[in-house]
Design an enzyme around this catalytic site. Structure first.
Site, PDB file in Angstrom:
ATOM      1  N   TYR A   1       0.837  -1.201   0.000  1.00  0.00           N
ATOM      2  CA  TYR A   1       0.000   0.000   0.000  1.00  0.00           C
ATOM      3  C   TYR A   1       0.872   1.252   0.000  1.00  0.00           C
ATOM      4  CZ  TYR A   1      -3.579   3.357   1.329  1.00  0.00           C
ATOM      5  OH  TYR A   1      -4.417   4.447   1.359  1.00  0.00           O
TER       6      TYR A   1
ATOM      7  N   HIS B   1       1.596   4.180  -3.128  1.00  0.00           N
ATOM      8  CA  HIS B   1       1.412   5.624  -2.951  1.00  0.00           C
ATOM      9  C   HIS B   1       2.724   6.380  -3.138  1.00  0.00           C
ATOM     10  CE1 HIS B   1      -2.508   4.391  -1.531  1.00  0.00           C
ATOM     11  NE2 HIS B   1      -2.888   5.651  -1.730  1.00  0.00           N
TER      12      HIS B   1
ATOM     13  N   TYR C   1      -3.135  16.491   0.838  1.00  0.00           N
ATOM     14  CA  TYR C   1      -3.695  15.148   1.008  1.00  0.00           C
ATOM     15  C   TYR C   1      -2.664  14.285   1.718  1.00  0.00           C
ATOM     16  CZ  TYR C   1      -6.752  11.240  -0.478  1.00  0.00           C
ATOM     17  OH  TYR C   1      -7.618  10.184  -0.521  1.00  0.00           O
TER      18      TYR C   1
END
Length: 104
Positions: free
Chosen positions: A18, A22, A41
């Site tokens: 994960y 990203h 973000y």
């Protein structure tokens, strides 16, 4: 800007993948997020539970909602589905949080 926060869930055996995905976010995905008004973000991981805490600031709620309909977002969700709890459309299961305090 409107501040948004939510909780999502990553499978405990998928933390590294994960994070790597990203770290290597598709340029077109980053561009689409910005084009749909996303700023600042961040996603944080609770390694004990697999909960993800996502925070971002958006320019406009309607503009932000349209992000989900983009082709790149649909592809991203589908590619991330094996790593996370998802809905039937591959969007991440997400719990929107209510802001109860802010200090500027």
């Amino acid at each position: 800007m409107k501040r948004k926060a939510s909780i999502m869930f990553v499978h405990q055996d998928k933390y590294e993948e994960y994070k790597q995905r990203h770290d290597d976010i598709w340029p077109e995905m980053a561009e689409a997020l910005k084009a749909h008004g996303a700023h600042h973000y961040s996603i944080f991981l609770d390694e004990e539970t697999g909960r993800l805490f996502a925070y971002l600031e958006i320019e406009d709620e309607e503009k932000w909602r349209k992000m989900a309909d983009t082709e790149v977002c649909q592809r991203w969700w589908k590619s991330m589905a094996p790593l996370m709890k998802t809905n039937s459309d591959f969007s991440p299961v997400a719990i929107d949080l209510k802001e109860v305090f802010y200090l500027d």
